[in-house]
Design a protein around this motif. Structure first.
Motif, mmCIF file in Angstrom:
data_model
loop_
_atom_site.group_PDB
_atom_site.id
_atom_site.type_symbol
_atom_site.label_atom_id
_atom_site.label_comp_id
_atom_site.label_asym_id
_atom_site.label_seq_id
_atom_site.Cartn_x
_atom_site.Cartn_y
_atom_site.Cartn_z
ATOM 1 N N GLY A 1 0.810 -1.205 0.000
ATOM 2 C CA GLY A 1 0.000 0.000 0.000
ATOM 3 C C GLY A 1 0.840 1.250 0.000
ATOM 4 O O GLY A 1 2.033 1.236 -0.290
ATOM 5 N N ASP A 2 0.192 2.381 0.330
ATOM 6 C CA ASP A 2 0.855 3.679 0.330
ATOM 7 C C ASP A 2 1.447 3.984 1.700
ATOM 8 O O ASP A 2 1.078 3.374 2.717
ATOM 9 C CB ASP A 2 -0.136 4.781 -0.030
ATOM 10 C CG ASP A 2 -0.646 4.668 -1.456
ATOM 11 O OD1 ASP A 2 -0.206 3.742 -2.159
ATOM 12 O OD2 ASP A 2 -1.484 5.499 -1.845
ATOM 13 N N ALA A 3 2.340 4.968 1.709
ATOM 14 C CA ALA A 3 2.914 5.454 2.964
ATOM 15 C C ALA A 3 3.074 6.962 2.876
ATOM 16 O O ALA A 3 3.206 7.527 1.788
ATOM 17 C CB ALA A 3 4.264 4.790 3.230
ATOM 18 N N VAL A 4 3.021 7.604 4.020
ATOM 19 C CA VAL A 4 3.223 9.047 4.084
ATOM 20 C C VAL A 4 4.301 9.329 5.121
ATOM 21 O O VAL A 4 4.349 8.700 6.181
ATOM 22 C CB VAL A 4 1.912 9.799 4.412
ATOM 23 C CG1 VAL A 4 1.392 9.456 5.812
ATOM 24 C CG2 VAL A 4 2.109 11.308 4.277
ATOM 25 N N LYS A 5 5.172 10.277 4.812
ATOM 26 C CA LYS A 5 6.308 10.581 5.681
ATOM 27 C C LYS A 5 6.281 12.035 6.115
ATOM 28 O O LYS A 5 6.118 12.941 5.287
ATOM 29 C CB LYS A 5 7.613 10.287 4.945
ATOM 30 C CG LYS A 5 8.879 10.542 5.773
ATOM 31 C CD LYS A 5 10.114 10.111 4.996
ATOM 32 C CE LYS A 5 11.376 10.251 5.842
ATOM 33 N NZ LYS A 5 12.567 9.740 5.116
ATOM 34 N N ASP A 6 6.401 12.258 7.410
ATOM 35 C CA ASP A 6 6.618 13.595 7.946
ATOM 36 C C ASP A 6 8.105 13.867 7.804
ATOM 37 O O ASP A 6 8.928 13.306 8.541
ATOM 38 C CB ASP A 6 6.190 13.655 9.410
ATOM 39 C CG ASP A 6 6.325 15.053 10.007
ATOM 40 O OD1 ASP A 6 7.143 15.847 9.492
ATOM 41 O OD2 ASP A 6 5.645 15.356 11.000
ATOM 42 N N ILE A 7 8.488 14.697 6.844
ATOM 43 C CA ILE A 7 9.908 14.856 6.537
ATOM 44 C C ILE A 7 10.642 15.694 7.584
ATOM 45 O O ILE A 7 11.860 15.805 7.548
ATOM 46 C CB ILE A 7 10.118 15.450 5.127
ATOM 47 C CG1 ILE A 7 9.512 16.854 5.008
ATOM 48 C CG2 ILE A 7 9.536 14.522 4.069
ATOM 49 C CD1 ILE A 7 9.816 17.510 3.674
ATOM 50 N N ARG A 8 9.907 16.276 8.531
ATOM 51 C CA ARG A 8 10.551 17.017 9.613
ATOM 52 C C ARG A 8 11.059 16.067 10.698
ATOM 53 O O ARG A 8 12.143 16.237 11.242
ATOM 54 C CB ARG A 8 9.564 18.035 10.215
ATOM 55 C CG ARG A 8 9.064 19.066 9.213
ATOM 56 C CD ARG A 8 7.801 19.749 9.693
ATOM 57 N NE ARG A 8 6.711 18.775 9.862
ATOM 58 C CZ ARG A 8 5.473 19.099 10.207
ATOM 59 N NH1 ARG A 8 5.172 20.378 10.432
ATOM 60 N NH2 ARG A 8 4.540 18.177 10.330
ATOM 61 N N SER A 9 10.222 15.062 11.031
ATOM 62 C CA SER A 9 10.601 14.113 12.082
ATOM 63 C C SER A 9 11.176 12.820 11.527
ATOM 64 O O SER A 9 11.833 12.072 12.249
ATOM 65 C CB SER A 9 9.372 13.781 12.935
ATOM 66 O OG SER A 9 8.405 13.068 12.163
ATOM 67 N N GLY A 10 10.915 12.556 10.243
ATOM 68 C CA GLY A 10 11.348 11.300 9.645
ATOM 69 C C GLY A 10 10.377 10.162 9.851
ATOM 70 O O GLY A 10 10.589 9.054 9.325
ATOM 71 N N GLU A 11 9.296 10.403 10.589
ATOM 72 C CA GLU A 11 8.320 9.334 10.850
ATOM 73 C C GLU A 11 7.549 8.996 9.577
ATOM 74 O O GLU A 11 7.002 9.891 8.915
ATOM 75 C CB GLU A 11 7.342 9.761 11.948
ATOM 76 C CG GLU A 11 6.312 8.691 12.279
ATOM 77 C CD GLU A 11 5.303 9.156 13.323
ATOM 78 O OE1 GLU A 11 4.503 8.325 13.773
ATOM 79 O OE2 GLU A 11 5.318 10.358 13.664
ATOM 80 N N GLN A 12 7.474 7.711 9.229
ATOM 81 C CA GLN A 12 6.752 7.249 8.045
ATOM 82 C C GLN A 12 5.761 6.168 8.467
ATOM 83 O O GLN A 12 6.113 5.239 9.189
ATOM 84 C CB GLN A 12 7.725 6.700 6.999
ATOM 85 C CG GLN A 12 7.053 6.216 5.714
ATOM 86 C CD GLN A 12 8.053 5.911 4.620
ATOM 87 O OE1 GLN A 12 8.992 6.677 4.409
ATOM 88 N NE2 GLN A 12 7.856 4.802 3.918
ATOM 89 N N VAL A 13 4.507 6.304 8.004
ATOM 90 C CA VAL A 13 3.466 5.349 8.375
ATOM 91 C C VAL A 13 2.674 4.959 7.140
ATOM 92 O O VAL A 13 2.634 5.694 6.138
ATOM 93 C CB VAL A 13 2.506 5.946 9.432
ATOM 94 C CG1 VAL A 13 3.247 6.266 10.724
ATOM 95 C CG2 VAL A 13 1.808 7.198 8.886
ATOM 96 N N ALA A 14 2.045 3.778 7.208
ATOM 97 C CA ALA A 14 1.137 3.360 6.151
ATOM 98 C C ALA A 14 -0.059 4.299 6.123
ATOM 99 O O ALA A 14 -0.497 4.799 7.164
ATOM 100 C CB ALA A 14 0.683 1.930 6.388
ATOM 101 N N ALA A 15 -0.595 4.563 4.941
ATOM 102 C CA ALA A 15 -1.689 5.530 4.837
ATOM 103 C C ALA A 15 -2.577 5.204 3.653
ATOM 104 O O ALA A 15 -2.144 4.613 2.656
ATOM 105 C CB ALA A 15 -1.137 6.947 4.696
ATOM 106 N N ASP A 16 -3.827 5.621 3.777
ATOM 107 C CA ASP A 16 -4.820 5.467 2.712
ATOM 108 C C ASP A 16 -5.363 6.854 2.409
ATOM 109 O O ASP A 16 -5.808 7.572 3.320
ATOM 110 C CB ASP A 16 -5.949 4.540 3.171
ATOM 111 C CG ASP A 16 -6.928 4.206 2.051
ATOM 112 O OD1 ASP A 16 -7.296 5.136 1.293
ATOM 113 O OD2 ASP A 16 -7.352 3.043 1.946
ATOM 114 N N ALA A 17 -5.331 7.256 1.149
ATOM 115 C CA ALA A 17 -5.758 8.616 0.780
ATOM 116 C C ALA A 17 -7.219 8.878 1.089
ATOM 117 O O ALA A 17 -7.631 10.037 1.202
ATOM 118 C CB ALA A 17 -5.492 8.865 -0.704
ATOM 119 N N SER A 18 -8.009 7.839 1.241
ATOM 120 C CA SER A 18 -9.438 8.025 1.522
ATOM 121 C C SER A 18 -9.726 8.185 3.006
ATOM 122 O O SER A 18 -10.841 8.551 3.391
ATOM 123 C CB SER A 18 -10.244 6.843 0.980
ATOM 124 O OG SER A 18 -9.893 5.642 1.660
#
Length: 471
Positions: free
Chosen positions: A428-445
């Protein structure tokens, strides 16, 4: 050898023709994207606050007859930009760009009086043009934000007390720092001047209005040169020196030993404004009897607003009551209004580096692009996010992911969305907070952008302890 009609311009062999150098026009500011975000946020705050107070929006035309514009003060004709057609015509030289919102608003009231409900509460946020020497905080083209309340025949005094409360709400929501709204009533100096034997009230007011610029010694000299005695000049300065955050100004004026019915009326009116300020905007509204406002049409309460610690900037929000600016000869429409010099205050804040936007783009998310062929997939993610009110953009090219992340960093975009890259626990997709480096799985809906990151924020840059604020 010159080219004939239709020929190309002569070019020196071996050289590429150079375009003419583009130069800015002094006094006509143009903001970069980050500063434009600050301006838009400020305008949003102004608009929302005006509407919370029940003011209705109008917009008037940019031009007015020059004779109407030039009737609003002895120096008005020097400030007017005339408008004419290059082709000429009978209307040439008749029109001018308005230099404030008050004159067109007065005309608007007269033309639409039969269709308006009174008291009429309006706000107006528009460009204006003034032919003066450009300097920091003063421009030839600028944005103003005005509110006015106009009634038929009589205007209740409580509207004069309302104006500074609206302004206090505006600047309390936007990170400009500490501010103070200085209030006077024109009837106080008028009654005082008449009582001590000075009949040229307007002329005296115009001189007193220069106190901040030239100081009391030069003001006193100007008063004497205009016909006042040394004692009268000293009395005028004594009145102008009174400034209090409470009602004690009344006793201080009375202690000067001068009485007049107009003076008494002005003191009572100003006391009502200060009382409302003490109750609803404590510490923000002060009685300052040096405030004069040189324009002829003010007849009651007058206002000026300054930033604490930056008093040398002067006022960026001012106005007052007028009893006869709008009249058709049979009916008079008295009103009271106040104007925020949007371009003025922002120019000063930008010039001193006191405010900044959290990013230079509205986008909160950059949707990464794996390959150019997969752009439809990334666009589908962006469409889903936008449909849920999350501003985003798709990466301009399928560069290496590191370069795409740096693209987001340069613009202040806090999140990068990676389509079909998965995470340690599945696809699936993932989204990353580029300030903290935290990346989590995510769904655009279903993914929710944190509220603090959804829109660009405006922050006052710290100049000392506890001076950083966001808006």
């Amino acid at each position: 050898m010159s080219g004939g009609p239709g020929s190309s311009p002569a070019v020196t062999p071996g050289r590429t023709p150079r375009a003419a150098k583009v130069l800015p026009i002094s006094g006509f500011p143009e903001y970069l994207p980050a500063d434009r975000i600050v301006e838009q946020r400020f305008l949003d705050v102004i608009r929302e606050t005006f509407e919370l107070h029940g003011f209705a929006s109008i917009e008037t035309r940019s031009i007015e007859p020059i004779d109407r514009l030039s009737s609003q003060g002895e120096d008005a004709d020097k400030e007017i930009y005339a408008v004419s057609r290059l082709g000429g015509g009978e209307d040439d030289s008749r029109w001018g760009l308005h230099f404030d919102m008050t004159v067109p608003f007065a005309r608007y009231v007269l033309e639409n009086a039969g269709k308006l409900s009174f008291p009429f509460r309006r706000y107006q946020i528009q460009k204006a043009w003034r032919g003066e020497r450009p300097q920091e905080g003063r421009y030839r083209e600028f944005t103003q934000a005005d509110i006015d309340v106009v009634d038929v025949g009589e205007l209740a005094p409580h509207f004069e007390a309302e104006m500074p409360l609206v302004v206090a709400d505006v600047f309390g929501r936007f990170p400009v720092g500490d501010f103070v709204i200085q209030v006077n009533n024109r009837k106080i100096p008028e009654g005082f001047y008449l009582a001590i034997g000075l009949d040229d009230v307007i002329g005296t007011l115009r001189i007193i209005d220069k106190l901040d610029k030239i100081g009391p010694v030069k003001v006193a000299a100007m008063l004497v040169a205009a016909g006042a005695t040394t004692e009268q000049a000293a009395q005028c300065l004594a009145l102008a020196s009174i400034r209090t955050p409470d009602l004690s100004f009344v006793d201080r004026v009375r202690d000067l030993g001068v009485s007049h019915p107009i003076l008494a009326e002005g003191l009572e009116s100003l006391a009502g404004v200060i009382t409302a300020g003490m109750e609803h905007a404590p510490g923000r509204v002060v009685a300052d009897l040096r405030i004069a406002r040189g324009l002829d049409y003010y007849t009651g309460t007058v206002y000026e607003t300054q930033l604490v610690g930056h008093e040398s900037w002067g006022s960026f929000c001012s106005g007052g009551r007028y009893d006869a600016l709008a009249s058709d000869g049979r009916t008079t429409y008295p009103g009271v209004g106040i104007s925020i010099g949007v371009s003025r205050i922002l120019g000063l804040l930008f010039g001193k580096g006191l405010v900044t936007a959290s990013r230079s783009t509205p986008a909160a998310v950059l949707v990464a692009l794996n390959t150019d062929e997969e752009r439809p997939r990334s666009l589908a993610v962006a469409t889903a996010l936008r449909g849920r009110g999350i501003p985003c953009e798709v990466a301009p090219s399928a560069a290496k992911l590191g370069r795409q992340i740096r693209y987001a960093e340069r613009r202040g975009i806090p999140y990068v969305w990676f389509p079909d890259v998965g995470d340690p626990h599945g696809g699936g997709d993932a989204v990353k907070d580029i300030r903290s480096g935290e990346q989590v799985a995510a769904d655009a809906s279903t993914w929710d952008c944190p509220a603090d990151d959804l829109h660009a924020s405006v922050t006052r840059i710290a100049q000392g302890p506890d001076s950083a604020r966001s808006g």
